[in-house]
Design an enzyme around this catalytic site. Structure first.
Site, PDB file in Angstrom:
ATOM      1  N   THR A   1       0.817  -1.208   0.000  1.00 43.25           N
ATOM      2  CA  THR A   1       0.000   0.000   0.000  1.00 43.25           C
ATOM      3  C   THR A   1       0.849   1.255   0.000  1.00 43.25           C
ATOM      4  O   THR A   1       1.972   1.265   0.527  1.00 43.25           O
ATOM      5  CB  THR A   1      -0.910   0.013   1.256  1.00 43.25           C
ATOM      6  OG1 THR A   1      -1.537   1.300   1.381  1.00 43.25           O
ATOM      7  CG2 THR A   1      -0.108  -0.229   2.519  1.00 43.25           C
TER       8      THR A   1
ATOM      9  N   TYR B   1      -1.745   0.221  10.206  1.00 45.06           N
ATOM     10  CA  TYR B   1      -1.985  -0.453   8.925  1.00 45.06           C
ATOM     11  C   TYR B   1      -0.765  -0.323   8.021  1.00 45.06           C
ATOM     12  O   TYR B   1      -0.224  -1.320   7.520  1.00 45.06           O
ATOM     13  CB  TYR B   1      -3.222   0.126   8.241  1.00 45.06           C
ATOM     14  CG  TYR B   1      -3.356  -0.308   6.800  1.00 45.06           C
ATOM     15  CD1 TYR B   1      -3.522  -1.651   6.471  1.00 45.06           C
ATOM     16  CD2 TYR B   1      -3.314   0.621   5.758  1.00 45.06           C
ATOM     17  CE1 TYR B   1      -3.635  -2.061   5.150  1.00 45.06           C
ATOM     18  CE2 TYR B   1      -3.431   0.221   4.432  1.00 45.06           C
ATOM     19  CZ  TYR B   1      -3.592  -1.117   4.135  1.00 45.06           C
ATOM     20  OH  TYR B   1      -3.687  -1.517   2.828  1.00 45.06           O
TER      21      TYR B   1
END
Length: 333
Positions: free
Chosen positions: A121, A145
């Site tokens: 990501t 995250y």
């Protein structure tokens, strides 16, 4: 051509994983899928897929599946992906995204898997100092995250140096849209991604949408992001895995179009497209303060991707992305 019928997809009942399964199916490849259905939906699985309801951290079960189907390539999507939740429950993200991934990598090494493609990501970059980030920029994630994904990247790099495992790390920007045949799309009712939330709002499933920050140093004051259609993203995976299989070389690349749209531009385009056949209404917008750590702009420098694969996007248009998302959301009624 990808090697036939020896590809394992983890998280294949999820949003991006199910589109990857369709990509392989459309190419004549029967994917093997592992998903614990914690956030995935069995209805999204292609009918011809070989499916196991299992946790990727169950090492022996994964090894058995790999050996049974002579798996040589793994495409790993299974993960927890909600940034605010990661702040509230960091242990869930380190256990699910880093520890479980490490167990999957161990199973892959033990079972002799040759290629491992990892869903990472742009959150690993945190708040970059530049408008367009490239793969060599500093990794400074600002939430669990992003950190959990960065840690998994590090595990993969170290393992690939120590073992015969060719690794692909793909850093996604903002993934949106749905399969043009409406075979898959975002199913979660509590999604947090802008285009999903905005299409739900336009179609009357939510009362309003919040704009988090209207005082950024951008043309209209709202944050600018790089949106990539999910089907183009899975085609990038397909081509990168082909490249890894042909060259035996590990790869690291950003996955975005290299262009950005502001929150207001996205909402205006949805207002423009959601009437007529979709029966949508103008989106009610509520301006709220910025969220901590949100960069003003986050756009991919995708020059490296263009250098290593001949990528010809089919959906590099905001209108196409939104129309597919609206069509998917409408048929969920």
């Amino acid at each position: 051509m990808l090697q036939q019928q020896n590809i394992l997809i983890t998280g294949g009942a999820g949003y991006i994983g199910s589109h990857m399964a369709l990509n392989l199916t459309d190419a004549g490849i029967t994917p093997v899928i592992i998903d614990n259905l914690c956030t995935g939906f069995e209805a999204l699985l292609p009918k011809n897929a070989i499916f196991y309801q299992e946790d990727v951290g169950n090492k022996q079960a994964v090894i058995d599946i790999i050996k049974k189907h002579n798996i040589t390539s793994i495409i790993h999507f299974a993960a927890s992906v909600v940034v605010p939740e990661s702040v509230e429950n960091p242990l869930k993200y380190y256990l699910n995204n880093t520890a479980q991934t490490s167990m999957l990598i161990q199973a892959a090494v033990d079972a002799g898997v040759k290629y491992f493609l990892f869903s990472s990501t742009a959150a690993v970059y945190g708040v970059p100092a530049v408008t367009q980030v490239c793969e060599q920029d500093n990794l400074l994630p600002i939430n669990p995250y992003g950190t959990s994904k960065m840690m998994s990247e590090m595990v993969l790099r170290d393992v690939s140096n120590a073992h015969n495992l060719t690794v692909g790390i793909l850093r996604y920007f903002n993934v949106a849209g749905a399969d043009e045949q409406l075979r898959a799309g975002q199913m979660s009712k509590n999604a947090t991604h802008l285009i999903k939330v905005a299409t739900q709002t336009a179609l009357g499933k939510r009362p309003h949408i919040e704009i988090f920050g209207s005082d950024f140093e951008t043309d209209d004051g709202t944050g600018v992001r790089d949106y990539i259609h999910v089907s183009d993203l899975t085609q990038i995976h397909h081509q990168i895995l082909e490249l890894m299989q042909a060259s035996g070389q590990s790869q690291l690349l950003n996955c975005g179009y290299g262009q950005g749209y502001s929150v207001r531009e996205v909402l205006d385009k949805i207002d423009e497209l959601s009437g007529g056949e979709f029966g949508g209404t103008p989106i009610k917008r509520i301006e709220s303060p910025r969220r901590a750590g949100d960069p003003a702009m986050l756009i991919a420098n995708n020059s490296h991707m263009k250098e290593i694969i001949d990528f010809k996007p089919n959906y590099q248009d905001l209108g196409k992305i939104i129309t597919s998302a609206l069509a998917w959301e409408k048929q969920l009624d």
